[in-house]
Scaffold this motif. Sequence first.
Motif, PDB file in Angstrom:
ATOM      1  N   ALA A  43      -2.364  -7.206   2.814  1.00  0.00           N
ATOM      2  CA  ALA A  43      -2.847  -7.514   4.163  1.00  0.00           C
ATOM      3  C   ALA A  43      -2.408  -6.452   5.160  1.00  0.00           C
ATOM      4  N   SER A  44      -1.312  -5.764   4.872  1.00  0.00           N
ATOM      5  CA  SER A  44      -0.805  -4.719   5.766  1.00  0.00           C
ATOM      6  C   SER A  44      -1.628  -3.439   5.657  1.00  0.00           C
ATOM      7  N   GLY A  45      -2.470  -3.345   4.621  1.00  0.00           N
ATOM      8  CA  GLY A  45      -3.264  -2.141   4.411  1.00  0.00           C
ATOM      9  C   GLY A  45      -2.612  -1.140   3.471  1.00  0.00           C
ATOM     10  N   TYR A  46      -1.415  -1.441   3.016  1.00  0.00           N
ATOM     11  CA  TYR A  46      -0.696  -0.548   2.104  1.00  0.00           C
ATOM     12  C   TYR A  46      -0.849  -1.040   0.667  1.00  0.00           C
ATOM     13  N   PRO A  47      -0.621  -0.162  -0.307  1.00  0.00           N
ATOM     14  CA  PRO A  47      -0.734  -0.570  -1.700  1.00  0.00           C
ATOM     15  C   PRO A  47       0.212  -1.721  -2.032  1.00  0.00           C
ATOM     16  N   ARG A  48      -0.272  -2.619  -2.878  1.00  0.00           N
ATOM     17  CA  ARG A  48       0.522  -3.767  -3.288  1.00  0.00           C
ATOM     18  C   ARG A  48       1.190  -3.462  -4.627  1.00  0.00           C
ATOM     19  N   TYR A  49       2.459  -3.854  -4.706  1.00  0.00           N
ATOM     20  CA  TYR A  49       3.267  -3.696  -5.914  1.00  0.00           C
ATOM     21  C   TYR A  49       3.813  -5.066  -6.279  1.00  0.00           C
ATOM     22  N   ALA A  50       3.945  -5.336  -7.579  1.00  0.00           N
ATOM     23  CA  ALA A  50       4.455  -6.638  -8.005  1.00  0.00           C
ATOM     24  C   ALA A  50       5.273  -6.494  -9.282  1.00  0.00           C
ATOM     25  N   GLY A  51       6.251  -7.389  -9.409  1.00  0.00           N
ATOM     26  CA  GLY A  51       7.048  -7.439 -10.620  1.00  0.00           C
ATOM     27  C   GLY A  51       8.308  -8.240 -10.436  1.00  0.00           C
TER      28      GLY A  51
END
Length: 89
Positions: A43-51
Motif C-alpha cells: 500500500a505504501s508503493g514500495y516492494p513487499r517482502y515476506a517471511g
Amino acid sequence: MSTVPRRFEILLVPEHVEDRGGASVEDSAVRTAVVEMTGELGASGYPRYAGHGLVADVDPDTRTVEALLVDGSELDYGLTALVRDWQPD
C-alpha cells in the motif's frame, strides 16, 4: 539502473534501552527474519517482502521499512524495524 534486492534481514529492536552492555543495536534485536520479495507492491508503493511471520514494504534505496506486520499485527510500540542486507552464512 539499480537492482532491487530479493532478500533482506529485518531486525526488531527496542527503541530505548538503558544499557546494552556493550552489545550493538543489531545484537540487541528481539526478533530477526529473512524476508523475500513477493513481487507485489505494498500500500505504501514500495516492494513487499515476506517471511517468517513478517510482511514488510521496504524502500530498497534507503533500506527503510515503510509498513510492517508482525504475525498479522502492527509493530508493538517501543520496537523499531531495521533492515540489513541479507548475506547467507
